[in-house]
Enzyme design. Structure first.
Site, PDB file in Angstrom:
ATOM      1  N   GLY A 205       6.800  63.606   1.645  1.00  0.00           N
ATOM      2  CA  GLY A 205       8.212  63.725   1.982  1.00  0.00           C
ATOM      3  C   GLY A 205       8.754  62.694   2.938  1.00  0.00           C
ATOM      4  N   SER A 206       9.903  62.134   2.619  1.00  0.00           N
ATOM      5  CA  SER A 206      10.627  61.272   3.542  1.00  0.00           C
ATOM      6  C   SER A 206      11.900  60.775   2.888  1.00  0.00           C
ATOM      7  CB  SER A 206       9.778  60.103   4.025  1.00  0.00           C
ATOM      8  OG  SER A 206      10.456  59.427   5.068  1.00  0.00           O
TER       9      SER A 206
END
Length: 212
Positions: free
Chosen positions: A176-177
């Site tokens: 995630g990012s």
């Protein structure tokens, strides 16, 4: 799962799986939590095949997720330094494989150090990131992969000088990012806005304007 996806996923899968199996062998039901966690990691690193359209006047999404903002920023690769930027937030349930918005040649890949702030924080602008510059038929396009708070790792699957197709795989952000796509300001009209859900290689992100 592809070979490259498994190489990235392996440490995240094997550690909870082995711990879970050891606990189960010891008669501890809590071992099932490790097995479930390993299954969740396998799902996270999935890399589904996609039928990619390749219209020459369209830039396609580089990531699955939610469009966070569309704005104008400075970038040295762009004529006059002016770039339109479309930022996408990737949550944990999204596919995290990044794809090229256009066909072209990878001109440069730059690793830039920084922090590991959550992607929804403004300071995530300063996170550790990989900057991939692609020379397309209608001008430069830059894809920026930004690491997140949890895993803090980025896998890049292309090299400078390599030819990529529109929708071709560029790499993977672990757990995630955020992914940014930049192109010269005024050369293409954005087709998405904040809050839109997009899919890498499938969703038209912007359409190039006809040369005057």
């Amino acid at each position: 799962m592809t070979r490259r996806g498994w190489e990235a996923a392996r440490p995240y899968v094997l550690v909870p799986l082995i711990l879970g199996l050891l606990l189960l062998l010891a008669g501890r039901r809590s071992g099932w939590l490790g097995v479930l966690a390993a299954g969740g990691m396998l799902a996270f690193f999935r890399d589904p095949e996609r039928e990619i359209d390749r219209l020459p006047d369209v830039l396609y999404a580089a990531a699955d997720g939610l469009v966070r903002e569309v704005d104008e920023v400075y970038d040295p690769a762009m004529p006059g330094g002016r770039a339109t930027r479309i930022s996408t937030f990737l949550s944990l349930h999204n596919v995290h494989v990044n794809r090229s918005p256009v066909g072209g040649t990878v001109e440069e890949i730059e690793e830039i150090g920084g922090g590991y702030y959550p992607a929804l924080f403004k300071r995530s602008e300063e996170n550790r990131r990989n900057r991939i510059e692609i020379s397309g038929s209608r001008g430069p396009v830059v894809v920026i992969q930004k690491a997140g708070l949890i895993a803090r790792r980025i896998s890049t699957w292309v090299e400078a000088g390599e030819r990529v197709e529109s929708g071709g795989k560029l790499g993977l952000i672990h757990l995630g990012s955020r992914t940014d796509v930049l192109f010269p300001a005024g050369t293409a009209e954005p087709l998405v806005g904040p809050g839109d859900k997009i899919r890498a290689g499938l969703t038209p992100l912007a359409r190039y304007e006809e040369p005057r």
